[in-house]
Design a protein around this motif. Sequence first.
Motif, PDB file in Angstrom:
ATOM      1  N   PHE A  87       0.838  -1.205   0.000  1.00 41.05           N
ATOM      2  CA  PHE A  87       0.000   0.000   0.000  1.00 41.05           C
ATOM      3  C   PHE A  87       0.874   1.257   0.000  1.00 41.05           C
ATOM      4  CE2 PHE A  87      -3.481  -2.520   2.428  1.00 41.05           C
ATOM      5  CZ  PHE A  87      -3.731  -3.245   1.271  1.00 41.05           C
ATOM      6  N   GLN A  88       1.956   1.257   0.767  1.00 37.12           N
ATOM      7  CA  GLN A  88       2.847   2.417   0.808  1.00 37.12           C
ATOM      8  C   GLN A  88       3.517   2.650  -0.543  1.00 37.12           C
ATOM      9  OE1 GLN A  88       5.508   1.660   4.076  1.00 37.12           O
ATOM     10  NE2 GLN A  88       3.901   1.884   5.615  1.00 37.12           N
ATOM     11  N   VAL A  89       3.902   1.574  -1.210  1.00 40.99           N
ATOM     12  CA  VAL A  89       4.501   1.708  -2.544  1.00 40.99           C
ATOM     13  C   VAL A  89       3.498   2.337  -3.504  1.00 40.99           C
ATOM     14  CG1 VAL A  89       5.338   0.416  -4.526  1.00 40.99           C
ATOM     15  CG2 VAL A  89       6.160  -0.161  -2.247  1.00 40.99           C
ATOM     16  N   LEU A  90       2.232   1.917  -3.448  1.00 39.75           N
ATOM     17  CA  LEU A  90       1.200   2.490  -4.316  1.00 39.75           C
ATOM     18  C   LEU A  90       1.019   3.981  -4.053  1.00 39.75           C
ATOM     19  CD1 LEU A  90      -1.534  -0.312  -4.234  1.00 39.75           C
ATOM     20  CD2 LEU A  90      -0.093   0.314  -6.159  1.00 39.75           C
ATOM     21  N   PHE A  91       0.917   4.345  -2.767  1.00 36.66           N
ATOM     22  CA  PHE A  91       0.717   5.751  -2.411  1.00 36.66           C
ATOM     23  C   PHE A  91       1.927   6.595  -2.832  1.00 36.66           C
ATOM     24  CE2 PHE A  91      -2.099   4.108   1.212  1.00 36.66           C
ATOM     25  CZ  PHE A  91      -3.241   4.279   0.454  1.00 36.66           C
ATOM     26  N   LEU A  92       3.125   6.078  -2.614  1.00 35.20           N
ATOM     27  CA  LEU A  92       4.327   6.837  -2.939  1.00 35.20           C
ATOM     28  C   LEU A  92       4.499   6.971  -4.451  1.00 35.20           C
ATOM     29  CD1 LEU A  92       6.522   8.249  -1.342  1.00 35.20           C
ATOM     30  CD2 LEU A  92       7.921   6.186  -1.534  1.00 35.20           C
ATOM     31  N   ALA A  93       4.158   5.917  -5.192  1.00 37.26           N
ATOM     32  CA  ALA A  93       4.238   5.991  -6.654  1.00 37.26           C
ATOM     33  C   ALA A  93       3.266   7.034  -7.194  1.00 37.26           C
ATOM     34  CB  ALA A  93       3.934   4.622  -7.258  1.00 37.26           C
ATOM     35  N   LEU A  94       2.061   7.090  -6.617  1.00 37.53           N
ATOM     36  CA  LEU A  94       1.078   8.092  -7.026  1.00 37.53           C
ATOM     37  C   LEU A  94       1.609   9.499  -6.757  1.00 37.53           C
ATOM     38  CD1 LEU A  94      -1.859   8.521  -8.075  1.00 37.53           C
ATOM     39  CD2 LEU A  94      -2.581   8.552  -5.675  1.00 37.53           C
ATOM     40  N   TYR A  95       2.280   9.683  -5.619  1.00 39.86           N
ATOM     41  CA  TYR A  95       2.831  10.995  -5.274  1.00 39.86           C
ATOM     42  C   TYR A  95       3.941  11.393  -6.245  1.00 39.86           C
ATOM     43  CZ  TYR A  95       5.387  14.592  -2.710  1.00 39.86           C
ATOM     44  OH  TYR A  95       6.022  15.755  -2.360  1.00 39.86           O
ATOM     45  N   ASP A  96       4.873  10.473  -6.499  1.00 34.27           N
ATOM     46  CA  ASP A  96       6.015  10.802  -7.360  1.00 34.27           C
ATOM     47  C   ASP A  96       5.595  11.089  -8.795  1.00 34.27           C
ATOM     48  OD1 ASP A  96       7.761  10.603  -5.305  1.00 34.27           O
ATOM     49  OD2 ASP A  96       8.566   8.638  -5.830  1.00 34.27           O
ATOM     50  N   VAL A  97       4.585  10.390  -9.274  1.00 38.39           N
ATOM     51  CA  VAL A  97       4.179  10.561 -10.666  1.00 38.39           C
ATOM     52  C   VAL A  97       3.344  11.822 -10.859  1.00 38.39           C
ATOM     53  CG1 VAL A  97       2.818   9.553 -12.544  1.00 38.39           C
ATOM     54  CG2 VAL A  97       4.307   8.098 -11.159  1.00 38.39           C
ATOM     55  N   PHE A  98       2.431  12.115  -9.916  1.00 38.23           N
ATOM     56  CA  PHE A  98       1.440  13.173 -10.162  1.00 38.23           C
ATOM     57  C   PHE A  98       1.598  14.427  -9.297  1.00 38.23           C
ATOM     58  CE2 PHE A  98      -0.724   9.266 -11.531  1.00 38.23           C
ATOM     59  CZ  PHE A  98      -1.100   9.629 -12.814  1.00 38.23           C
TER      60      PHE A  98
ATOM     61  N   GLU B 146      10.302   9.441  12.357  1.00 39.81           N
ATOM     62  CA  GLU B 146      11.287   8.743  13.191  1.00 39.81           C
ATOM     63  C   GLU B 146      10.625   7.610  13.974  1.00 39.81           C
ATOM     64  OE1 GLU B 146      14.534   8.988  13.421  1.00 39.81           O
ATOM     65  OE2 GLU B 146      14.686  10.577  11.927  1.00 39.81           O
ATOM     66  N   LEU B 147       9.413   7.851  14.473  1.00 34.86           N
ATOM     67  CA  LEU B 147       8.685   6.793  15.189  1.00 34.86           C
ATOM     68  C   LEU B 147       8.309   5.654  14.236  1.00 34.86           C
ATOM     69  CD1 LEU B 147       6.326   8.946  17.461  1.00 34.86           C
ATOM     70  CD2 LEU B 147       8.414   7.725  18.128  1.00 34.86           C
ATOM     71  N   LEU B 148       7.900   6.018  13.007  1.00 33.90           N
ATOM     72  CA  LEU B 148       7.597   4.976  12.022  1.00 33.90           C
ATOM     73  C   LEU B 148       8.842   4.158  11.701  1.00 33.90           C
ATOM     74  CD1 LEU B 148       5.225   6.759   9.452  1.00 33.90           C
ATOM     75  CD2 LEU B 148       4.619   5.018  11.140  1.00 33.90           C
ATOM     76  N   LYS B 149      10.005   4.809  11.679  1.00 38.56           N
ATOM     77  CA  LYS B 149      11.248   4.091  11.388  1.00 38.56           C
ATOM     78  C   LYS B 149      11.620   3.137  12.511  1.00 38.56           C
ATOM     79  CE  LYS B 149      14.585   6.779   9.929  1.00 38.56           C
ATOM     80  NZ  LYS B 149      15.372   8.038   9.778  1.00 38.56           N
ATOM     81  N   ILE B 150      11.116   3.392  13.709  1.00 37.03           N
ATOM     82  CA  ILE B 150      11.346   2.446  14.813  1.00 37.03           C
ATOM     83  C   ILE B 150      10.435   1.234  14.662  1.00 37.03           C
ATOM     84  CG2 ILE B 150      11.122   2.109  17.307  1.00 37.03           C
ATOM     85  CD1 ILE B 150      11.899   5.038  17.650  1.00 37.03           C
ATOM     86  N   VAL B 151       9.148   1.493  14.440  1.00 35.20           N
ATOM     87  CA  VAL B 151       8.186   0.399  14.331  1.00 35.20           C
ATOM     88  C   VAL B 151       8.404  -0.406  13.051  1.00 35.20           C
ATOM     89  CG1 VAL B 151       5.727  -0.171  14.212  1.00 35.20           C
ATOM     90  CG2 VAL B 151       6.498   1.693  15.679  1.00 35.20           C
ATOM     91  N   LEU B 152       8.704   0.303  11.957  1.00 36.63           N
ATOM     92  CA  LEU B 152       8.895  -0.346  10.656  1.00 36.63           C
ATOM     93  C   LEU B 152      10.339  -0.182  10.194  1.00 36.63           C
ATOM     94  CD1 LEU B 152       5.631   0.992   8.942  1.00 36.63           C
ATOM     95  CD2 LEU B 152       5.935  -1.194  10.098  1.00 36.63           C
ATOM     96  N   TRP B 153      11.277  -0.485  11.066  1.00 35.98           N
ATOM     97  CA  TRP B 153      12.692  -0.250  10.782  1.00 35.98           C
ATOM     98  C   TRP B 153      13.181  -1.032   9.566  1.00 35.98           C
ATOM     99  CZ3 TRP B 153      15.681  -4.609  10.736  1.00 35.98           C
ATOM    100  CH2 TRP B 153      15.199  -5.728  11.410  1.00 35.98           C
ATOM    101  N   TRP B 154      12.529  -2.145   9.276  1.00 35.22           N
ATOM    102  CA  TRP B 154      12.933  -3.005   8.162  1.00 35.22           C
ATOM    103  C   TRP B 154      12.382  -2.516   6.821  1.00 35.22           C
ATOM    104  CZ3 TRP B 154       8.412  -4.376   5.991  1.00 35.22           C
ATOM    105  CH2 TRP B 154       7.285  -4.284   6.816  1.00 35.22           C
ATOM    106  N   ASN B 155      11.526  -1.506   6.856  1.00 33.87           N
ATOM    107  CA  ASN B 155      10.799  -1.064   5.668  1.00 33.87           C
ATOM    108  C   ASN B 155      11.507   0.146   5.039  1.00 33.87           C
ATOM    109  OD1 ASN B 155       9.005  -0.295   3.729  1.00 33.87           O
ATOM    110  ND2 ASN B 155       7.270  -0.001   5.107  1.00 33.87           N
ATOM    111  N   PRO B 156      12.156  -0.018   3.887  1.00 30.56           N
ATOM    112  CA  PRO B 156      12.865   1.111   3.270  1.00 30.56           C
ATOM    113  C   PRO B 156      11.935   2.196   2.753  1.00 30.56           C
ATOM    114  CG  PRO B 156      12.837  -0.773   1.773  1.00 30.56           C
ATOM    115  CD  PRO B 156      12.265  -1.257   3.069  1.00 30.56           C
ATOM    116  N   ILE B 157      10.667   1.884   2.543  1.00 29.48           N
ATOM    117  CA  ILE B 157       9.725   2.878   2.011  1.00 29.48           C
ATOM    118  C   ILE B 157       9.563   4.046   2.978  1.00 29.48           C
ATOM    119  CG2 ILE B 157       7.418   3.213   1.076  1.00 29.48           C
ATOM    120  CD1 ILE B 157       9.182   1.304  -0.520  1.00 29.48           C
ATOM    121  N   ILE B 158       9.656   3.782   4.282  1.00 31.17           N
ATOM    122  CA  ILE B 158       9.516   4.856   5.270  1.00 31.17           C
ATOM    123  C   ILE B 158      10.656   5.857   5.126  1.00 31.17           C
ATOM    124  CG2 ILE B 158       9.479   5.382   7.734  1.00 31.17           C
ATOM    125  CD1 ILE B 158       6.930   4.120   6.662  1.00 31.17           C
TER     126      ILE B 158
END
Length: 589
Positions: A11-22, A182-194
């Motif tokens: 879901f994050q990849v979809l949202f981020l792709a929409l942001y970067d494109v449009f 920063e808090l998201l990077k703690i909870v989702l530290w393994w997720n490069p999308i953050i």
Amino acid sequence: MLYYLLQTVIFQVLFLALYDVFHKKDTFFNWNRLYLIITPLLSLVLPFVKIQAFRNQTSQVYVTKLERVITISSENLVVLGTTGADQNPTNWWMVIYCTGAGLSLLLLILKFYKLKVLKTVSFKANFNSKKIITLPNSNQAFSFWNTIYLGDALSEAEKKQILIHEIVHVEQKHSLDQVWFELLKIVLWWNPIIHIYQSRITILHEYIADATVIATIDKRNYIEQLLNVTFQTQEITFVNQFFNQSLIKKRILMLQKSKSKTIAKFKYLLLIPILAGILVYTSCGEESNQLTNTVENSKSNENSDSSNPSISHEPQCPNQQSLYDKNIDNYLKVRNGKSSEAILDIISTETSEKIRTIHFLKDQTFYIRNIPEGKYTINIIYGDNYAEKTVDGVCIAYFKDEKANEIGEGILDFNILKTEKGINIPSYNLSIDMTKKESELPDESSEESNTTVNGDNYGQAEPKCPNKNSSYDKKLDNYLRITTGNTAEVIVQIVTLDTEKSIRTAYIKRNEVYFIRNIPENEYRLIISYGDNYAEKTVDGVCIAYFKDEKANEIGEDILDFTVIKTDKGNNVPSYNITLDLNDNDPIH
């Protein structure tokens, strides 16, 4: 849990792709800021959102094959497979996750500590209710919260422009955005999308501050200062956000860009079909997700009370004397229906003592695990308003509004079987529901629920015409137990895998349980039709059962193996439990 984490990343990849494109190149900075803050949160919440209306739009026919039932001397035993001796391995995935989260938290603490050290060694002043920290022998310039940090090596002209720029960061609370990521990077530290999200919000903060600055000072002078830094015309190395060279190039390009037209805001409406698609996906996957979550919840709470009132659990008080054997990885999987809550007691046949008590909410599945070896029966109470009381020093679970109760007639044999192929650890699968009064339920020996085989006489649910060539083996006391839902009547054909011939046909009405018995040894597949207005016709000399108003049909993917298994304790006769239902009235062929 892994399925949920995978969903959030997608879901994050979809949202981020929409942001970067449009949206990334538009000048709607505040709108983009809101987008970047909200969409990561949406990705965490959306997997839990289930909209029944979306789910109903996608018609589904499903055949739920419950675990294979093995019959030994009329006792129902489920043999699910061979397990090893290590029943409680360390959850290394959790260890790795907690280690990563701990390190990420430590890094955040170190960042705050460095800011604290800077404050203690620097000169402090106030400007328009903002704290100004002068950093000795430094070229740095940045802000955090309500404090602006300026190096004393900066010129007065630079300090003036930077101060206006950093005040925008302070007044618009950009630090809150950074802390959020920063808090998201703690909870989702393994997720490069953050990390990509944070880089997007960082440059966006600079765009917002730059746009405010050029409204008060000359744009050309401001750009020239940034260009001086970019091309290193001054012998100064800047290591902060304001003077970060990779960001400065983007900021200069954005400063020279014309404002986006108002009509471009309609591009944000593209988020609607993305959200709709995600909601359809999560809603239609409700059943499988619910089962996955139920399994994980039951594993983590198997020896303790679950304080969450929204899931079935083993309440603490009536389970004070509960028995567990952690060396045995067995379970009793119980699925409760939608009509009533239930309390289930597991009682030893040898001692008549209750070893476990479970409180089931409506329409939920729970795994009762680590059951000691022995033989047990089941007592079930249906009702509402769960409560507990102490009788003769024993805590008992009950319903204030009791509707019905029953004592299970079957015996659950949890004794481990040793075979030539290894050790078979028994487990069971049980469906409970208060759909009818006990007196109205069909008895297994009656004509309503069993096939009568004596020449030309067939049971009520196995019509005579399509069963002219039916096959029976009276020496085998096996069965295929079929439970139908309330959405459609069902015609079931048992077809051999090798010859593709139907050996039995059953017609079962809504909300009924039927046992197809005495099935010869072989491997079979089911052909299922859903509909109304049962009828028969002859095609190529063969009588076929069908529905005049057919709603759906399918060929079952599961293979039903009725081959008898021979063990040291005797012959194990396989049987199966099947639940059939149609989600809605839309035709599927």
